[in-house]
Scaffold this motif. Structure first.
Motif, PDB file in Angstrom:
ATOM      1  N   VAL A 138      -8.328   8.869  -4.251  1.00 60.98           N
ATOM      2  CA  VAL A 138      -7.457   8.159  -3.303  1.00 60.98           C
ATOM      3  C   VAL A 138      -6.199   8.963  -3.029  1.00 60.98           C
ATOM      4  O   VAL A 138      -5.728   9.081  -1.881  1.00 60.98           O
ATOM      5  CB  VAL A 138      -7.132   6.759  -3.845  1.00 60.98           C
ATOM      6  CG1 VAL A 138      -6.052   6.102  -3.012  1.00 60.98           C
ATOM      7  CG2 VAL A 138      -8.387   5.887  -3.847  1.00 60.98           C
ATOM      8  N   TRP A 139      -5.616   9.541  -4.070  1.00 59.65           N
ATOM      9  CA  TRP A 139      -4.383  10.311  -3.904  1.00 59.65           C
ATOM     10  C   TRP A 139      -4.612  11.514  -2.980  1.00 59.65           C
ATOM     11  O   TRP A 139      -3.856  11.742  -2.044  1.00 59.65           O
ATOM     12  CB  TRP A 139      -3.882  10.781  -5.260  1.00 59.65           C
ATOM     13  CG  TRP A 139      -2.552  11.472  -5.222  1.00 59.65           C
ATOM     14  CD1 TRP A 139      -2.337  12.796  -4.973  1.00 59.65           C
ATOM     15  CD2 TRP A 139      -1.270  10.884  -5.411  1.00 59.65           C
ATOM     16  NE1 TRP A 139      -1.002  13.083  -5.005  1.00 59.65           N
ATOM     17  CE2 TRP A 139      -0.320  11.911  -5.281  1.00 59.65           C
ATOM     18  CE3 TRP A 139      -0.839   9.592  -5.700  1.00 59.65           C
ATOM     19  CZ2 TRP A 139       1.049  11.686  -5.418  1.00 59.65           C
ATOM     20  CZ3 TRP A 139       0.527   9.374  -5.832  1.00 59.65           C
ATOM     21  CH2 TRP A 139       1.448  10.415  -5.696  1.00 59.65           C
ATOM     22  N   SER A 140      -5.662  12.272  -3.268  1.00 57.05           N
ATOM     23  CA  SER A 140      -5.922  13.459  -2.435  1.00 57.05           C
ATOM     24  C   SER A 140      -6.262  13.067  -1.011  1.00 57.05           C
ATOM     25  O   SER A 140      -5.879  13.760  -0.049  1.00 57.05           O
ATOM     26  CB  SER A 140      -7.060  14.281  -3.050  1.00 57.05           C
ATOM     27  OG  SER A 140      -8.255  13.500  -3.120  1.00 57.05           O
ATOM     28  N   GLY A 141      -6.991  11.955  -0.823  1.00 59.71           N
ATOM     29  CA  GLY A 141      -7.347  11.538   0.529  1.00 59.71           C
ATOM     30  C   GLY A 141      -6.141  11.127   1.346  1.00 59.71           C
ATOM     31  O   GLY A 141      -5.980  11.527   2.506  1.00 59.71           O
ATOM     32  N   TRP A 142      -5.237  10.326   0.749  1.00 55.64           N
ATOM     33  CA  TRP A 142      -4.053   9.904   1.487  1.00 55.64           C
ATOM     34  C   TRP A 142      -3.115  11.074   1.758  1.00 55.64           C
ATOM     35  O   TRP A 142      -2.545  11.185   2.854  1.00 55.64           O
ATOM     36  CB  TRP A 142      -3.307   8.818   0.711  1.00 55.64           C
ATOM     37  CG  TRP A 142      -3.817   7.426   0.956  1.00 55.64           C
ATOM     38  CD1 TRP A 142      -4.334   6.571   0.050  1.00 55.64           C
ATOM     39  CD2 TRP A 142      -3.831   6.730   2.209  1.00 55.64           C
ATOM     40  NE1 TRP A 142      -4.680   5.391   0.633  1.00 55.64           N
ATOM     41  CE2 TRP A 142      -4.378   5.453   1.975  1.00 55.64           C
ATOM     42  CE3 TRP A 142      -3.445   7.061   3.507  1.00 55.64           C
ATOM     43  CZ2 TRP A 142      -4.550   4.513   2.976  1.00 55.64           C
ATOM     44  CZ3 TRP A 142      -3.607   6.124   4.518  1.00 55.64           C
ATOM     45  CH2 TRP A 142      -4.160   4.864   4.248  1.00 55.64           C
ATOM     46  N   VAL A 143      -2.930  11.943   0.782  1.00 52.48           N
ATOM     47  CA  VAL A 143      -2.045  13.094   0.995  1.00 52.48           C
ATOM     48  C   VAL A 143      -2.620  14.013   2.079  1.00 52.48           C
ATOM     49  O   VAL A 143      -1.890  14.525   2.950  1.00 52.48           O
ATOM     50  CB  VAL A 143      -1.845  13.861  -0.327  1.00 52.48           C
ATOM     51  CG1 VAL A 143      -1.102  15.181  -0.077  1.00 52.48           C
ATOM     52  CG2 VAL A 143      -1.063  13.002  -1.313  1.00 52.48           C
ATOM     53  N   GLY A 144      -3.961  14.208   2.069  1.00 51.86           N
ATOM     54  CA  GLY A 144      -4.573  15.033   3.111  1.00 51.86           C
ATOM     55  C   GLY A 144      -4.444  14.395   4.481  1.00 51.86           C
ATOM     56  O   GLY A 144      -4.139  15.079   5.471  1.00 51.86           O
ATOM     57  N   LEU A 145      -4.666  13.059   4.566  1.00 54.49           N
ATOM     58  CA  LEU A 145      -4.518  12.385   5.854  1.00 54.49           C
ATOM     59  C   LEU A 145      -3.070  12.425   6.321  1.00 54.49           C
ATOM     60  O   LEU A 145      -2.789  12.553   7.522  1.00 54.49           O
ATOM     61  CB  LEU A 145      -5.013  10.943   5.743  1.00 54.49           C
ATOM     62  CG  LEU A 145      -4.994  10.124   7.039  1.00 54.49           C
ATOM     63  CD1 LEU A 145      -5.892  10.761   8.093  1.00 54.49           C
ATOM     64  CD2 LEU A 145      -5.425   8.689   6.773  1.00 54.49           C
ATOM     65  N   GLY A 146      -2.133  12.312   5.367  1.00 52.42           N
ATOM     66  CA  GLY A 146      -0.731  12.402   5.751  1.00 52.42           C
ATOM     67  C   GLY A 146      -0.382  13.763   6.342  1.00 52.42           C
ATOM     68  O   GLY A 146       0.413  13.852   7.286  1.00 52.42           O
TER      69      GLY A 146
END
Length: 259
Positions: A138-146
């Motif tokens: 979840v962390w990597s996905g949100w940071v990548g989308l950000g």
């Protein structure tokens, strides 16, 4: 004028000496015992002694009167007593020891609740193992989308601490997922007012749905080789911190409200 005496002794006198004189007092018609005030006045005694004397009078009246037993009338022609013959000796009876009562098994009534042994609470440590890989994904996905929607390195303290920088993309996983977990806890705890529970229920489901859609959007964009997200995705992601702040403040207010 000297006070009257009883048995040649001036007042006050002991209860035993006053008792005969108290019995001989003239009482009005219908009165069984003299009053305490009259005993105090007649014998010049205090209230405790008058109460004691009155109690003695009442106790004497309550005692039953015993009369001497009259001698039995003599029979002019007494009948000679016939000697009684001794009864035959009884034969010994063998006593058989009683068998112990059979063990009774209690039968429970279907409508009667039966007590159960307290059950141990379920272990919660497996949740930590489940949360660790989910946290990484979840962390990597949100940071990548950000990063695809304009979130990136910022200097929050310009002129104060110029070298201090932070990636604003971390606000997405911290805000959305933390609020979703907290709202889920409030909803399932059952210890909050009804409005707070309903708000927590729907906002928790909405937050988890938004988190899932964010992961889907990031992986689709990353697989397609997109370096800049479309405007509608950027718009939706950019308002998430503000939406999370509003829902968190509203839920905190409802939790503390008793209306």
């Amino acid at each position: 004028m000297t006070a009257p005496t009883i048995n040649g002794t001036r007042y006050p006198q002991p209860i035993d000496a006053l008792l005969p004189a108290a019995r001989d007092l003239d009482l009005p018609e219908g009165q069984t015992f003299p009053s305490r005030n009259r005993l105090m006045r007649e014998f010049r005694i205090g209230a405790p002694k008058a109460d004691d004397l009155l109690a003695r009078l009442k106790a004497e009246a309550a005692e039953p009167v015993t009369t001497a037993a009259e001698p039995a009338a003599t029979d002019p022609d007494p009948v000679p007593a016939v000697p009684e013959s001794e009864p035959p000796a009884a034969e010994p009876v063998e006593i058989t020891p009683a068998e112990p009562p059979a063990e009774v098994t209690p039968v429970g009534h279907p409508d009667t609740p039966t007590s159960r042994a307290p059950s141990r609470p379920a272990a919660v440590w497996p949740v930590v193992l489940l949360a660790l890989p989910a946290f990484v994904a979840v962390w990597s996905g949100w940071v990548g989308l950000g990063g695809l929607t304009g979130f990136g390195i910022v200097h929050p303290l310009p002129g104060i601490w110029d070298s201090f920088s932070i990636n604003s993309a971390i606000t997405l996983p911290i805000g959305v997922e933390t609020y979703g977990a907290y709202a889920l806890y409030v909803w399932l705890s059952g210890r909050v007012p009804g409005p707070a529970r309903r708000f927590a229920k729907w906002s928790a489901l909405g937050s988890l749905a938004v988190g899932a859609l964010g992961q889907v959007a990031y992986h689709l964009l990353e697989a397609a080789g997109v370096t800049v997200a479309p405007w509608w995705i950027t718009t939706a992601v950019s308002v998430l911190p503000v939406a999370v702040l509003g829902m968190g403040a509203a839920l905190a207010h409802l939790v503390r409200s008793h209306d």
